[in-house]
Design an enzyme around this catalytic site. Structure first.
Site, mmCIF file in Angstrom:
data_model
loop_
_atom_site.group_PDB
_atom_site.id
_atom_site.type_symbol
_atom_site.label_atom_id
_atom_site.label_comp_id
_atom_site.label_asym_id
_atom_site.label_seq_id
_atom_site.Cartn_x
_atom_site.Cartn_y
_atom_site.Cartn_z
ATOM 1 N N GLU A 142 9.357 -3.672 10.706
ATOM 2 C CA GLU A 142 9.778 -2.414 10.085
ATOM 3 C C GLU A 142 10.306 -1.445 11.131
ATOM 4 O OE1 GLU A 142 7.030 -0.787 7.266
ATOM 5 O OE2 GLU A 142 8.002 1.175 7.224
ATOM 6 N N ASP B 25 0.836 -1.203 0.000
ATOM 7 C CA ASP B 25 0.000 0.000 0.000
ATOM 8 C C ASP B 25 0.874 1.258 0.000
ATOM 9 O OD1 ASP B 25 0.921 -0.240 2.586
ATOM 10 O OD2 ASP B 25 -0.996 0.206 3.546
HETATM 11 N N1 LIG Z 1 9.446 5.082 -0.779
HETATM 12 C C1 LIG Z 1 8.949 4.509 0.313
HETATM 13 N N2 LIG Z 1 9.723 3.647 1.005
HETATM 14 C C2 LIG Z 1 9.255 3.038 2.129
HETATM 15 O O1 LIG Z 1 9.997 2.234 2.724
HETATM 16 C C3 LIG Z 1 7.926 3.324 2.556
HETATM 17 C C4 LIG Z 1 7.143 4.208 1.778
HETATM 18 N N3 LIG Z 1 7.687 4.797 0.686
HETATM 19 N N4 LIG Z 1 5.855 4.494 2.099
HETATM 20 C C5 LIG Z 1 5.193 3.675 3.105
HETATM 21 C C6 LIG Z 1 6.115 3.390 4.214
HETATM 22 C C7 LIG Z 1 6.542 4.623 4.965
HETATM 23 N N5 LIG Z 1 7.860 4.259 5.391
HETATM 24 C C8 LIG Z 1 8.780 5.090 6.026
HETATM 25 C C9 LIG Z 1 8.882 6.421 5.646
HETATM 26 C C10 LIG Z 1 9.807 7.248 6.249
HETATM 27 C C11 LIG Z 1 10.637 6.742 7.233
HETATM 28 C C12 LIG Z 1 11.642 7.649 7.864
HETATM 29 O O2 LIG Z 1 11.884 8.714 7.375
HETATM 30 N N6 LIG Z 1 12.276 7.218 8.934
HETATM 31 C C13 LIG Z 1 13.351 7.963 9.582
HETATM 32 C C14 LIG Z 1 13.573 7.414 10.969
HETATM 33 C C15 LIG Z 1 13.039 8.326 12.009
HETATM 34 C C16 LIG Z 1 13.481 7.934 13.397
HETATM 35 O O3 LIG Z 1 14.718 7.884 13.618
HETATM 36 O O4 LIG Z 1 12.627 7.613 14.234
HETATM 37 C C17 LIG Z 1 14.640 7.799 8.789
HETATM 38 O O5 LIG Z 1 15.537 8.613 8.964
HETATM 39 O O6 LIG Z 1 14.740 6.815 8.018
HETATM 40 C C18 LIG Z 1 10.528 5.411 7.617
HETATM 41 C C19 LIG Z 1 9.600 4.591 6.997
HETATM 42 C C20 LIG Z 1 8.196 2.937 4.924
HETATM 43 N N7 LIG Z 1 7.385 2.794 3.742
HETATM 44 C C1 LIG Z 2 7.388 -1.206 3.195
HETATM 45 C C2 LIG Z 2 6.603 -2.472 3.043
HETATM 46 C C3 LIG Z 2 6.857 -3.439 4.140
HETATM 47 C C4 LIG Z 2 5.131 -2.189 2.890
HETATM 48 O O1 LIG Z 2 4.309 -2.472 3.727
HETATM 49 C C5 LIG Z 2 4.703 -1.497 1.663
HETATM 50 O O2 LIG Z 2 5.459 -1.420 0.672
HETATM 51 O O3 LIG Z 2 3.553 -1.027 1.651
HETATM 52 MG MG LIG Z 3 2.417 -1.503 3.398
#
Ligand SMILES: Nc1nc(=O)c2c([nH]1)NC[C@@H]1CN(c3ccc(C(=O)N[C@@H](CCC(=O)O)C(=O)O)cc3)CN21
Ligand SMILES: CC(C)C(=O)C(=O)O
Ligand SMILES: [Mg+2]
Length: 274
Positions: free
Chosen positions: A192, A56
């Site tokens: 995750e 999603d």
């Molecule tokens: N392009 C993309 N990649 C993904 O892995 C992803 C998506 N979209 N959309 C749905 C979710 C959202 N996700 C995400 C989006 C942003 C972060 C993020 O920016 N995390 C921070 C960590 C923050 C902290 O330290 O608590 C990072 O720096 O990676 C993590 C998962 C994983 N999924």
């Molecule tokens: C990041 C993965 C695990 C997911 O749930 C997605 O692509 O929607």
């Molecule tokens: Mg998902």
């Protein structure tokens, strides 16, 4: 063979949940990619990607929303059908959208639609509250992948896309949820954005294979979003890696991702949380 002794090759036989259990037992990592269309699904089959997730995340990576919350059943079905047309060997997993599995009965109805669109398994975000749902789907022949840690459909409740399970209480809760859903019949578990030590403990504690994303190298498998592998994401998450830069073309990027996971090169320290 540019990437060592484990250069991936095309899938010959259909992948099933039995294949993945055997790989967990043998300590052989399997590859998962979140992707959304037929040509990428076909390339993944040629590259030996065992599991395809029609995520999603497509709400963000394809449709331009700022979370996965707006994604609908119709959108998921459209993309599951496309992916299935491009690939007849990988195990295809379909995400159930936000609030389409709020009760076991609703989950059963909507999971049926995802399965009939061509998925072999559905994925649900959440912990202990899903016990009855997982049991119900499993008993009726719908394999379930559970998803714990950073569950993006909870973004409004979590206050952002943040690492989960950093304190002991939260870590124990995630571990207990994983054990419970394992006992209820879940067949896979996505972890995750959790500390790598926690993902390691969970992977050892459950019989189902675990698939990590930002969860360190000790999961049974890894998943990344295709857009991140190919450098299409403006602000990519820390746990992701652009494999296109070194590889030079799209098939090469997918091959390098697969080879680096199989050989334990990816994820490296810089892609993990502690
Ligand atoms: N392009 C993309 N990649 C993904 O892995 C992803 C998506 N979209 N959309 C749905 C979710 C959202 N996700 C995400 C989006 C942003 C972060 C993020 O920016 N995390 C921070 C960590 C923050 C902290 O330290 O608590 C990072 O720096 O990676 C993590 C998962 C994983 N999924
Ligand atoms: C990041 C993965 C695990 C997911 O749930 C997605 O692509 O929607
Ligand atoms: Mg998902």
């Amino acid at each position: 063979m540019p990437y060592g002794s484990v250069a991936p090759t095309a899938l010959e036989k259909p992948i099933t949940i039995n294949t993945l259990r055997r790989m967990k037992a043998d300590g052989e990592k399997f590859i998962t990619v979140s992707l959304y269309d037929a040509p990428m699904a076909a390339m993944a089959q040629k590259t030996g990607v065992e599991v395809l997730l029609v995520g999603d995340s497509l709400g963000m990576t394809v449709l331009g929303f700022d979370s996965t919350v707006p994604v609908t059943m119709e959108q998921m079905i459209y993309h599951v059908e496309a992916v299935r047309r491009g690939n007849n060997k990988s195990l295809i997993m379909g995400d159930m959208p936000f609030m389409t599995y709020g009760t076991p009965t609703q989950a059963l109805e909507n999971a049926t639609r995802i399965m009939q669109a061509g998925a072999h398994m559905v994925k649900l975000e959440g912990g202990a509250w899903l016990a009855d749902t997982v049991e119900m789907l499993s008993e009726r022949g719908i394999p379930v992948c559970a998803h714990l840690g950073l569950t993006p459909q909870y973004v409004n409740k979590l206050g952002g896309f943040r690492v989960q399970g950093r304190d002991d209480t939260q870590a124990e809760a995630i571990l207990n949820d994983a054990k419970l859903l394992d006992q209820c019949g879940a067949d896979l578990l996505v972890l995750e954005c959790v500390p790598s030590e926690l993902a390691k403990r969970i992977t050892a504690a459950v019989s189902m294979p675990t698939i990590g994303i930002g969860a360190g190298r000790d999961c049974d498998a890894q998943v990344l979003v295709i857009n991140d592998i190919l450098g299409l994401t403006e602000q990519p998450p820390k746990f992701s890696k652009n494999f296109l830069v070194e590889a030079g073309d799209i098939p090469g990027a997918l091959r390098k991702y697969a080879a680096d996971v199989k050989s334990g090169i990816f994820p490296a320290e810089e892609h993990t949380f502690s």
